[in-house]
Design a protein around this motif. Structure first.
Motif, PDB file in Angstrom:
ATOM      1  N   GLN A   1      -7.482   4.629  -9.982  1.00 59.28           N
ATOM      2  CA  GLN A   1      -6.192   3.949  -9.844  1.00 59.28           C
ATOM      3  C   GLN A   1      -5.186   4.461 -10.874  1.00 59.28           C
TER       4      GLN A   1
ATOM      5  N   LYS B   1      -7.296  -7.396  -3.934  1.00 63.73           N
ATOM      6  CA  LYS B   1      -8.088  -6.501  -4.792  1.00 63.73           C
ATOM      7  C   LYS B   1      -7.337  -6.232  -6.096  1.00 63.73           C
TER       8      LYS B   1
ATOM      9  N   VAL C   1     -14.985  -7.391  -4.127  1.00 66.31           N
ATOM     10  CA  VAL C   1     -15.010  -5.954  -4.401  1.00 66.31           C
ATOM     11  C   VAL C   1     -14.176  -5.604  -5.639  1.00 66.31           C
ATOM     12  N   GLY C   2     -13.029  -6.279  -5.790  1.00 62.88           N
ATOM     13  CA  GLY C   2     -12.081  -5.856  -6.815  1.00 62.88           C
ATOM     14  C   GLY C   2     -12.318  -6.424  -8.202  1.00 62.88           C
TER      15      GLY C   2
ATOM     16  N   ALA D   1     -12.510   1.094  -5.088  1.00 63.54           N
ATOM     17  CA  ALA D   1     -11.347   0.677  -5.874  1.00 63.54           C
ATOM     18  C   ALA D   1     -10.041   1.371  -5.490  1.00 63.54           C
ATOM     19  N   ALA D   2     -10.112   2.518  -4.865  1.00 68.11           N
ATOM     20  CA  ALA D   2      -8.886   3.311  -4.684  1.00 68.11           C
ATOM     21  C   ALA D   2      -7.796   2.557  -3.929  1.00 68.11           C
ATOM     22  N   ALA D   3      -6.593   2.648  -4.445  1.00 66.76           N
ATOM     23  CA  ALA D   3      -5.420   2.160  -3.711  1.00 66.76           C
ATOM     24  C   ALA D   3      -5.062   3.233  -2.687  1.00 66.76           C
TER      25      ALA D   3
ATOM     26  N   GLY E   1       0.801  -1.227   0.000  1.00 61.62           N
ATOM     27  CA  GLY E   1       0.000   0.000   0.000  1.00 61.62           C
ATOM     28  C   GLY E   1       0.827   1.268   0.000  1.00 61.62           C
TER      29      GLY E   1
ATOM     30  N   GLN F   1      -8.085  -7.794 -10.041  1.00 59.36           N
ATOM     31  CA  GLN F   1      -8.313  -6.958 -11.221  1.00 59.36           C
ATOM     32  C   GLN F   1      -7.465  -7.421 -12.392  1.00 59.36           C
TER      33      GLN F   1
ATOM     34  N   PHE G   1       0.358   3.058  -7.221  1.00 56.43           N
ATOM     35  CA  PHE G   1      -0.409   1.933  -7.758  1.00 56.43           C
ATOM     36  C   PHE G   1       0.222   1.375  -9.020  1.00 56.43           C
TER      37      PHE G   1
ATOM     38  N   ARG H   1     -13.795   3.234 -11.359  1.00 51.26           N
ATOM     39  CA  ARG H   1     -12.968   2.304 -10.582  1.00 51.26           C
ATOM     40  C   ARG H   1     -11.548   2.278 -11.150  1.00 51.26           C
TER      41      ARG H   1
ATOM     42  N   PHE I   1       0.835  -2.448  -9.559  1.00 52.85           N
ATOM     43  CA  PHE I   1       0.162  -3.103 -10.678  1.00 52.85           C
ATOM     44  C   PHE I   1       1.169  -3.863 -11.550  1.00 52.85           C
TER      45      PHE I   1
ATOM     46  N   TYR J   1      -7.180   0.093 -17.783  1.00 50.74           N
ATOM     47  CA  TYR J   1      -6.183   0.831 -17.007  1.00 50.74           C
ATOM     48  C   TYR J   1      -5.181   1.510 -17.934  1.00 50.74           C
TER      49      TYR J   1
ATOM     50  N   LEU K   1      -5.603  -5.147  -0.117  1.00 54.82           N
ATOM     51  CA  LEU K   1      -5.033  -4.481  -1.286  1.00 54.82           C
ATOM     52  C   LEU K   1      -4.421  -5.489  -2.256  1.00 54.82           C
TER      53      LEU K   1
END
Lengths: 439, 470
Positions: free
Chosen positions: B112, A115, A147-148, B140-142, A71, A119, A75, B108, A79, B72, A112
Motif C-alpha cells: 500500500q 479494509k 482481512v484488513g 492488502a493491495a488497494a 478505489g 487498518q 492509496f 501488507r 488513507f 505505513y 475497500l
C-alpha cells in the motif's frame, strides 16, 4: 513614542509572531491533509470513470466525496482522507455504501472502504459494520475487516465476531489463525468465551502457533479441551509448531506416540520438514519411530512429492528424484521397497547416465534389487527406462521373476504393444523374447 | 494617547496576520526538507503513535506490534535501500510465528505504501520465501497497487498460482477491474506476451459494468483479431480453430460482456437476454448474473426468469440458490438471502424449475436453523412437502453424524421417517459413513435394518476427515 513603549511593543510582537506563524502552519497542514483529491497521475483520473474524492474547490467538504469511487484514487489520498475524516463523515459514507444497489463494483467499494478503515481504526470499522442492516453489505464489510485489520488490533475483530450470531457457522478461522501468531493466550481466552463453531481445521494453526512459542501451555490447553479436539490434523500443527521451538523434544514426543493412528499426520509433517532441512535428520527420525507402519508413512511423505499426481496447481515442495532416491537408499530395504522404483524411473527418464552411475556404485545385489524396483514401477506410456533397467539385472533368476510379475496380467497383444513402445535395442529385444518364452 | 494605542494594536495585528500568513504559505509551498530517512521516520512515528518505537524496530520481528498508521508512515518515507535491508533482516529471522507475523505486516503495508518497490523486491526472494508475502499483498493491495501484484504473479509459474478450480491471477485482475477497468485493459495490452490473453473476459466483465458500449467495441475488435487465427476442417467438414480453446475463449468474452452490461443497466440487459436467450454466451452469462439480479430485486429476477426457455429458468434458479446466506435469519430486517426467503421464492416456480436449485437452499436452512426448516416442511401441503423431501440432501461424508442426528430430531414422526429414508436412498458416495452412523444410532434394530437396506452400494467412497482422527 517613548522608548519604553517601543520595547513593550517589540516584546509583544516577539510573542505574537511565532504564535501566528505556528498557527498558520497548523491550519495549512490541516487543510492540506483533508484534501484527498485523486492524484493527477492516477491511472484513470483523466478517463471516463467518475472522479473520487472531495470536490476540488473545497477540500475539506467530506459530504462531496463519492465514496464508492474510493478505489480510483491513490492509496495515500484514500488513507489520509479516511484517517482525518470525522466520525460523522464515516457514518454517512457507510450509509451511502449500504444504500447502493448490489453489484460487484459496489461490493468492491465496500470492501475497500472497510479494509482501509479497519487498518486505520479497527474499532471504528467494527462499529460501522455492525451498524449496517442490509445483509449483503453487512457481511461484505465484516469480511473486509477480517482481512484488513492489523495484527495489533485483532481483539476488535474478536469483539466483532462476539457480537454476531454465527448461526452454527464457522466464522473465526482466519481470526484465530492470525491472532495466535502474536498473542495465543488472548486467542485462547477468546475461544473460551466464544459460542460459535470452530472446526478442528481452524483450530490447528492456533495450536501450532502457540506450540511454537510455549509448547507446554499449548499442550495443557489441548489436554483440557474436548476429546474431539485431539485429532490428527490438530496434532500435525501442534507438533510442527513445537518443532520450530524445540525440535529434539518435539521429535522425541512424536516418536514415543508413533504407534497411535492419530499421530499419522504429525509423523508425515515432521519427516517432510526435516527432509527439507536435512535428509540425515529425516533418516534419523524415521528410524526412531517405534513401528514399521509409522516408518512407512514417514517415507511415503517424501516420495509422494514425486510419485503422486497433483490435480490442478503445482506441488510447492520441490523434491527432486535424485535426492529422494539417494535418501531412500540409506534406509533399510523394507522401507524403500515399493517406494523407490517410481522415483528411479522418474530420475532415469530425465537423466539415465546419472542413474546408471549411481547404481554402479552399489553392491551388485543391492543394484539388482534397485533395478528390479525400477522395472516394476515402469511407466506404461514410456516404458523404455523401466524395461531397460529390468534387462540390466545381473541375477538371471531375479530378472525373469521381475518381468514375470510385470507382464503376468497382460495378454499377448498388450505385451507386444508395450515392447514396441519400449524401443529396445536388438540385443535387449532378443533377451525380452527369451524371457517371454519362459513366462 | 489614543493614537499611540491604536498604532500599538495595529502593529500587533499586522505582525500576527503576517506571521499567520507566512506560516500557511511555508506549509503549502516549502518543498520537503532533505532530512535523513531515519529522522523523518522518527518525526512521523512520534507524531502518529507516541507509544511506537521511533524508528524501524531493532528486532525486525517486532514490527508485528506496530499500528498500521505507524508502519505505513515508516515504509512510505523510508528509502528503498532501507526497506530492502529491513526485508532481508525479516527473511533471515528464525522461522516461526513471530517471523510470519512480521513478514505479513511488512508486505501488507508495503504494497500500500510503495507498490513498485514491493514488485521489485519479489524476484530477489527465494522461491520458498515468496508464498507468505504473496498472500499478504494479495489481501492488502488497494486497486492502485493491483498492477504490482499482478506483475509479481507473472513471476510465478502459472501452475503454481492456478489449478482446476482456482486462479489467483484472475482473482487479482478481477478485483482490480472492478475499480479500474481501463488500467486493467492497459495492463493486458502491454503484457500480451506474458500469456494474459485468457483474461479478456475478466476485463470485459468489469469494463462493461462501467461503459458497455466502449467495452463492446473493444470486444468486437478483439474477437475479429482472434478469429483470424488458423483454422482447419474437422471430421464433419466444418471449419474449426486449430487452437481448440479459442472458441471457448470467445464465448467467455461474450458472456462476460453480457454480465457486465447487466451490472451497468439491468433493464436493457434483461431485454437483451430475453432476445438472445438461444445464444450460448447469453446462456453462460445467466449462470453468473441471475444471482446478482435476485440480490438487486427478487421480483425483477422472477419477471425475467419466467420469460426464458425452461432450461435457462432451471439454470437461473440454481445460480440464485447459491446466494442463500446461512448467516441471515428469516426474521432479519433484510432477509432476502435467508434460506427461508429463497426457498419460498423458489416455490413460486413449478417443481421441475426449482428441482436442481432447492436442494442447496434446504441444506443451508438445515445448517443454519434445522428446527425452523422442519417446522416449515411439516406445515407444507402434502404434494409440496413430498417434493421437498425428494430434494432433501443426504449426509455429507465429513458430517454424517451431525446430518443424521439433525434429521433424527425432527419432531413430526411422518416427516422424520420420510427424511431418514431419503438420507438412505441418496447416500451416494457417503454410503460407508451413513451405514456406520446408522449402526451406532439408537433406532430400533428392525428400523436400522430397513433403512440400511435402502442404502445403495456406491462405486465410489469419499474418505472423511473422521477417518484420520481415530
Amino acid at each position: 513614542m517613548q522608548p519604553r513603549a517601543s520595547l513593550i511593543l517589540g516584546a509583544i510582537c516577539c510573542v505574537v509572531v511565532p504564535m501566528g506563524f505556528a498557527l498558520g502552519r497548523w491550519s495549512g497542514s490541516t487543510a492540506a491533509t483533508v484534501g484527498g483529491r485523486p492524484s493527477e497521475s492516477s491511472p484513470s483520473s483523466d478517463r471516463s470513470l467518475p472522479q473520487a474524492g472531495p470536490a476540488a474547490k473545497d477540500s475539506a467538504d467530506f459530504s462531496a466525496v463519492t465514496i464508492e469511487n474510493l478505489g480510483q484514487v491513490e492509496f495515500d489520498h484514500a488513507f489520509e482522507m479516511l484517517r482525518t475524516a470525522p466520525k460523522e463523515a464515516l457514518i454517512a459514507w457507510t450509509k451511502r455504501l449500504e444504500a447502493l444497489p448490489i453489484s460487484p463494483r459496489h461490493t468492491a467499494a465496500i470492501t475497500l472502504f472497510f479494509k482501509t478503515v479497519a487498518q486505520i481504526d479497527t474499532k471504528v470499522a467494527v462499529d460501522l459494520a455492525l451498524s449496517i442492516e442490509r445483509a449483503e453489505p453487512r457481511w461484505t464489510a465484516i469480511g473486509a475487516i477480517d482481512v484488513g485489520a492489523p495484527l495489533a488490533n485483532l481483539s476488535e475483530v474478536a469483539r466483532m465476531y462476539s457480537g454476531i450470531d454465527p448461526m452454527g457457522q464457522a466464522l473465526v478461522g482466519s481470526l484465530i489463525s492470525r491472532w495466535s501468531l502474536t498473542d495465543p493466550e488472548a486467542t485462547a481466552r477468546f475461544l473460551a468465551a466464544y459460542s460459535g463453531t470452530v472446526t478442528n481445521e481452524e483450530l490447528a494453526p492456533f495450536l501450532g502457533n502457540w506450540a511454537a512459542r510455549d509448547p507446554a501451555a499449548a499442550m495443557q490447553w489441548l489436554a483440557n479441551a474436548d476429546a474431539k479436539r485431539r485429532s490428527s490434523r490438530v496434532y500435525e500443527e501442534f507438533y510442527a509448531g513445537w518443532m520450530s521451538k524445540d525440535r529434539a523434544a518435539a521429535l522425541q514426543a512424536i516418536a514415543m506416540r508413533s504407534s497411535e493412528k492419530v499421530m499419522k499426520k504429525a509423523i508425515r509433517r515432521a519427516t517432510e520438514n526435516l527432509f527439507m532441512d536435512s535428509p540425515d535428520a529425516a533418516r534419523e527420525f524415521v528410524l526412531s519411530l517405534s513401528n514399521i507402519a509409522a516408518q512407512k508413512e514417514a517415507v511415503a511423505q517424501v516420495t509422494e512429492h514425486i510419485t503422486r499426481v497433483v490435480l490442478g496447481g503445482a506441488d510447492r515442495i520441490q523434491i527432486k528424484p535424485p535426492e529422494a532416491a539417494k535418501w531412500l537408499a540409506t534406509l533399510p530395504e523394507e522401507l524403500w521397497h515399493s517406494e523407490i522404483g517410481y522415483v528411479l524411473d522418474q530420475w532415469g527418464f530425465t537423466d539415465p547416465p546419472a542413474v546408471n552411475a549411481w547404481l554402479n556404485q552399489m553392491p551388485p545385489q543391492t543394484k539388482d534389487r534397485l533395478l528390479a524396483e525400477q522395472c516394476s514401477a515402469f511407466n506404461w506410456n514410456v516404458p523404455t527406462t523401466g524395461f531397460k533397467a529390468g534387462l540390466q539385472i545381473s541375477d538371471r533368476e531375479l530378472r525373469e521373476k521381475t518381468f514375470r510379475e510385470v507382464l503376468k496380467e497382460m495378454n499377448g497383444a498388450g505385451r507386444e504393444e508395450l515392447l514396441q513402445k519400449a524401443e529396445l535395442s536388438a540385443d535387449e529385444a532378443a533377451e525380452m523374447q527369451r524371457i517371454l518364452k519362459r513366462l | 494617547v489614543n493614537l499611540s494605542r491604536g498604532f500599538f494594536v495595529l502593529v500587533i495585528c499586522c505582525a500576527a496576520g503576517l506571521s499567520f500568513a507566512a506560516g500557511r504559505v511555508v506549509t503549502t509551498w516549502t518543498p520537503a526538507r532533505p532530512i535523513s530517512a531515519s529522522a523523518r521516520i522518527t518525526e512521523q512515528v512520534i507524531a502518529s503513535d507516541a507509544s511506537a518505537a521511533p524508528t524501524l524496530p531493532e528486532h525486525a520481528t517486532d514490527l508485528a506490534g506496530y499500528s498500521f498508521v505507524a508502519t505505513y508512515r515508516i515504509l512510505r518515507s523510508a528509502t528503498p535501500e532501507m526497506v530492502r535491508t529491513y526485508c532481508d533482516a525479516l527473511i533471515q529471522s528464525p522461522k516461526g510465528p513471530a517471523r510470519e507475523a512480521a513478514l505479513s505486516v511488512f508486505f501488507r503495508t508495503l504494497i500500500q505504501a510503495n507498490p513498485g518497490l514491493t514488485r521489485d523486491i519479489f524476484p530477489k526472494l527465494k522461491k520458498d520465501d515468496r508464498w507468505l508475502p504473496l498472500s499478504a499483498i494479495r489481501q492488502a493491495a488497494a486497486p492502485t497497487g493491483m498492477q504490482a501484484v499482478a506483475e509479481v504473479m507473472l513471476g510465478f509459474d502459472r501452475g503454481e498460482i492456478s489449478g482446476c478450480s482456482y486462479d489467483l491471477l484472475r482473482d487479482t485482475l478481477n478485483e482490480w477491474g472492478k475499480s479500474d477497468p481501463l488500467a486493467l485493459k492497459e495492463f493486458l495490452d502491454t503484457h500480451r506476451t506474458r500469456d494474459v490473453e485468457g483474461y479478456a473476459d475478466t476485463l470485459l466483465l468489469n469494463w462493461a459494468a462501467y461503459d458497455p458500449e466502449t467495452a463492446h467495441d473493444w470486444m468486437t475488435r478483439e474477437i475479429q483479431r482472434r478469429s483470424s487465427a488458423p483454422r482447419r476442417a474437422n471430421e464433419d467438414g466444418e471449419e474449426e480453430f486449430v487452437d481448440s480453446d479459442l472458441r471457448y475463449v470467445i464465448e467467455s468474452m461474450s458472456a462476460a460482456w453480457v454480465q457486465g452490461f447487466f451490472a451497468n443497466d439491468p433493464e436493457r440487459a434483461a431485454e437483451y437476454i430475453v432476445e438472445h436467450a438461444d445464444n450460448p454466451a447469453v446462456e453462460r452469462a445467466l449462470n453468473g448474473l441471475a444471482g446478482d439480479l435476485f440480490l438487486l430485486s427478487p421480483e425483477r429476477a422472477r419477471e425475467l426468469i419466467v420469460r426464458l426457455p425452461a432450461k435457462l429458468q432451471s439454470d437461473s434458479l440454481r445460480n440464485i440458490s447459491e446466494k442463500t446466506n446461512l448467516l441471515v435469519k428469516s426474521e432479519a430486517t433484510d432477509n432476502t438471502t435467508s434460506p427461508r426467503y429463497v426457498a419460498e421464492w423458489m416455490l413460486k416456480f413449478p417443481p421441475q424449475t426449482y428441482a436442481d436449485g432447492i436442494g442447496w437452499v434446504l441444506r443451508a436452512w438445515e445448517l443454519s436453523n434445522g428446527p425452523e426448516l422442519f417446522s416449515w416442511m411439516t406445515d407444507l401441503p402434502a404434494p409440496i412437502r413430498d417434493e421437498m423431501v425428494r430434494r432433501f440432501p443426504s449426509v455429507s461424508s465429513d458430517n454424517a453424524q451431525e446430518d443424521f442426528d439433525t434429521v433424527l430430531h425432527v419432531p413430526d414422526p411422518i416427516l422424520r421417517t420420510q427424511l431418514l429414508e431419503q438420507l438412505a436412498r441418496e447416500a451416494g458416495s457417503s454410503e460407508k459413513q451413513l451405514r456406520r452412523v446408522l449402526e451406532k444410532s439408537q433406532l430400533p434394530a428392525d428400523e436400522k435394518a430397513r433403512l440400511d437396506s435402502l442404502i445403495p452400494e456406491s462405486e465410489y467412497q469419499v474418505a472423511s476427515a473422521e477417518d484420520d482422527s481415530e
